[in-house]
Design an enzyme around this catalytic site. Structure first.
Site, short mmCIF file in Angstrom:
data_model
loop_
_atom_site.label_atom_id
_atom_site.label_comp_id
_atom_site.label_asym_id
_atom_site.label_seq_id
_atom_site.Cartn_x
_atom_site.Cartn_y
_atom_site.Cartn_z
CE LYS A 104 82.14 -64.56 -98.36
NZ LYS A 104 81.48 -65.65 -97.57
CB ALA B 177 83.85 -59.07 -90.86
N GLY B 178 83.68 -55.88 -90.82
CA GLY B 178 83.48 -54.62 -91.53
C GLY B 178 84.68 -53.70 -91.45
CD GLU C 181 72.99 -53.84 -91.63
OE1 GLU C 181 73.28 -53.63 -90.43
OE2 GLU C 181 72.45 -54.88 -92.03
N GLY D 224 77.44 -57.73 -92.07
CA GLY D 224 78.03 -58.71 -91.17
C GLY D 224 78.52 -58.05 -89.90
CB SER D 225 80.86 -59.27 -87.34
OG SER D 225 82.10 -59.39 -88.01
CB THR D 226 81.45 -54.19 -85.73
OG1 THR D 226 80.07 -53.79 -85.65
CG2 THR D 226 82.32 -52.94 -85.65
#
Length: 482
Positions: free
Chosen positions: A180, A236-237, A254, A232-234
């Site tokens: 995606k 979202a992670g 990551e 991506g962002s922290t």
């Protein structure tokens, strides 16, 4: 200029009509005009893509059962097809996210074929299993097997380079995938799908479904997925990690960074100014490992502030497709608003030495001048929060121990550098920096070594043999004594 438009999705080794008629429209960050569109994937499309990947993986004679050399032959063709499209890949990425074209040619055109060949070579050279004489009698046969169907979710800043941090080791290991890509950079992903089709990747081995966060969340939690790899962002992670933890699903995260460049008192930044640019303002400041905190000794503070200011002020700003451009636009108006919000805070927290506004003469496009703040503390918002734009904080320190303490005083731990005329001294300091990666007088994500972070910068590693491990599981067969 005509737009680049796709009407179908790449699912099951062919172009398929999407389940819905919604589209993702792509805009140029330099002209603000629409440059293309692709279908917006739906949950129904994800279901179809996961089912195709599952069939390809579970096929008793399929991709996961092929020998590494047989898979390697296909991956070599894939690499060659990517190389044939390299110029267009770089152009599309530059058009979509503002990456300077010379950098896109390296990161986006050159890196993916390199990674495919690297991981194919590792798999071909590694024995399929090893026999370990048991301490309790018998023998243990230990093998590494592909983890299964992988969901890969990638960002817009280095879309092809980061996608192949996942695609190359996963396919080499025998996994199948659903990718995606970010909504901002989809045109390059569809060009990559064209290369996969031309290379003869078996049906279902690689599928591409673009969409937003909701679609990503649906893919992460899909019952047909065995492993998730996210960049991506922290924030979202964390959400993805929570989902995978509940499902006991392996995940590689990551995430963000706020890395420090420690300039020691014997450093000659002038002699390494190109490398210093590469670790601070590369890709318009839109790379997670960039060293946006510059730590300078008080004994040379004014000099180093002047050097950093001079570097930022000298960079050519303009059309990302112009080979002379060093700083292009930010990816979107929303991202520019975010960066400008931090610049406004920085003007209250420290001393602006250059930049701080929009460049003159560029009335269209989401441009921000490279910006430097001096007299900053490590606790200011501009110094401790990830901005993802061309904004640097120069922070003073009194001695080497304090520099290390400041570098480590961060919620992140992804990158970093140490600058010194004495490589041995710099290396000793680098060992004390709490970060997943640290460079000495430069920084390069070399394919042979693991890349990733600690703390809020993520979980797991990509690149190196360790990046292959992430897509494999161990299996042991216990043989009886002879």
């Amino acid at each position: 200029m005509p737009t680049i438009d796709y009407r179908q999705l790449y699912i099951g080794g062919q172009w398929e009509d999407p389940a819905k008629s919604e589209t993702i429209e792509v805009f140029s960050p330099s002209t603000e005009q629409q440059i293309g569109s692709v279908p917006r994937g739906s949950e129904t499309d994800v279901d179809a893509a996961v089912a195709a990947a599952r069939r390809a993986f579970d096929d008793p004679d399929g991709w996961s059962t092929w020998s590494p050399s047989r898979r390697g032959d296909v991956l070599e063709r894939f690499a060659a097809e990517l190389e044939a499209r390299g110029e267009e890949t770089a152009r599309r990425v530059s058009m979509q996210n503002g990456m300077p074209i010379w950098l896109a040619q390296q990161f986006e055109a050159g890196f993916p074929p390199l990674l495919l060949r690297y991981y194919s070579g590792i798999m071909t050279a590694t024995p399929a299993e090893d026999a370990r004489p048991g301490m309790l009698g018998g023998t243990a046969l230990v093998s590494r097997q592909p983890v299964g169907v992988v969901a890969a979710i990638t960002p817009w800043n280095v879309p092809q380079g980061i996608s192949f941090l996942k695609i190359a080791p996963a396919l080499a290991a025998g996994c199948t995938m659903v990718l995606k890509p970010a909504e901002e950079t989809v045109l390059d992903a569809f060009l990559m799908a064209e290369a996969a089709l031309a290379a003869g990747l078996p049906a279902g081995v690689l599928n591409v479904i673009p969409g937003g966060r909701d679609l990503g969340a649906y893919l992460v939690a899909h019952p047909g997925i065995d492993k998730v790899s996210f960049t991506g962002s922290t924030a979202a992670g964390r959400a993805i990690g929570e989902t995978c933890g509940r499902l006991l699903r392996p995940v590689t995260l990551e995430l963000g960074g706020k890395s420090a460049a420690i300039v020691l008192d014997d450093a000659d930044l002038g002699a390494n100014i190109e490398s210093f640019f590469g670790v601070t303002l590369l890709n318009n400041g839109q790379i997670c490992w960039l060293n946006t905190r510059v730590l300078a000794p008080r004994s040379r503070y004014a000099e180093i502030v002047d050097t950093v200011t001079g570097l930022a002020g000298s960079l050519t700003i303009g059309d990302p497709l112009d080979p002379e451009t060093k700083i292009g636009p930010l990816v979107s108006s929303r991202q520019r608003d975010r960066v400008e919000g931090y610049i406004a805070k920085g003007k209250k927290e420290g001393r602006l030495t250059t930049g701080g506004g929009r460049p003159k003469g560029l009335d269209r496009g989401w441009y921000v001048e490279p910006t430097v703040f001096a007299d900053m503390t490590n606790s200011s918002q501009v110094s401790c929060e990830e901005i993802f734009g061309p904004v640097l904080s120069v922070i003073p320190y009194d001695n080497e121990s304090e520099a290390i303490a400041i570098a480590n005083d961060s919620n992140y731990g992804l990158g970093g550098t140490v600058w010194s005329s004495d490589v041995e001294r710099a290396t000793a300091v680098a060992h004390k920096v709490r970060s997943g990666t640290v460079g000495v007088n430069h920084y390069t994500n070399d394919p042979v070594a693991p890349f990733g972070g600690i703390k809020d910068s993520g979980i797991g590693r990509e690149l190196g043999p360790e990046g292959l491990d992430a897509f494999q599981v161990y299996k042991t067969i216990y043989l009886p004594p002879a």
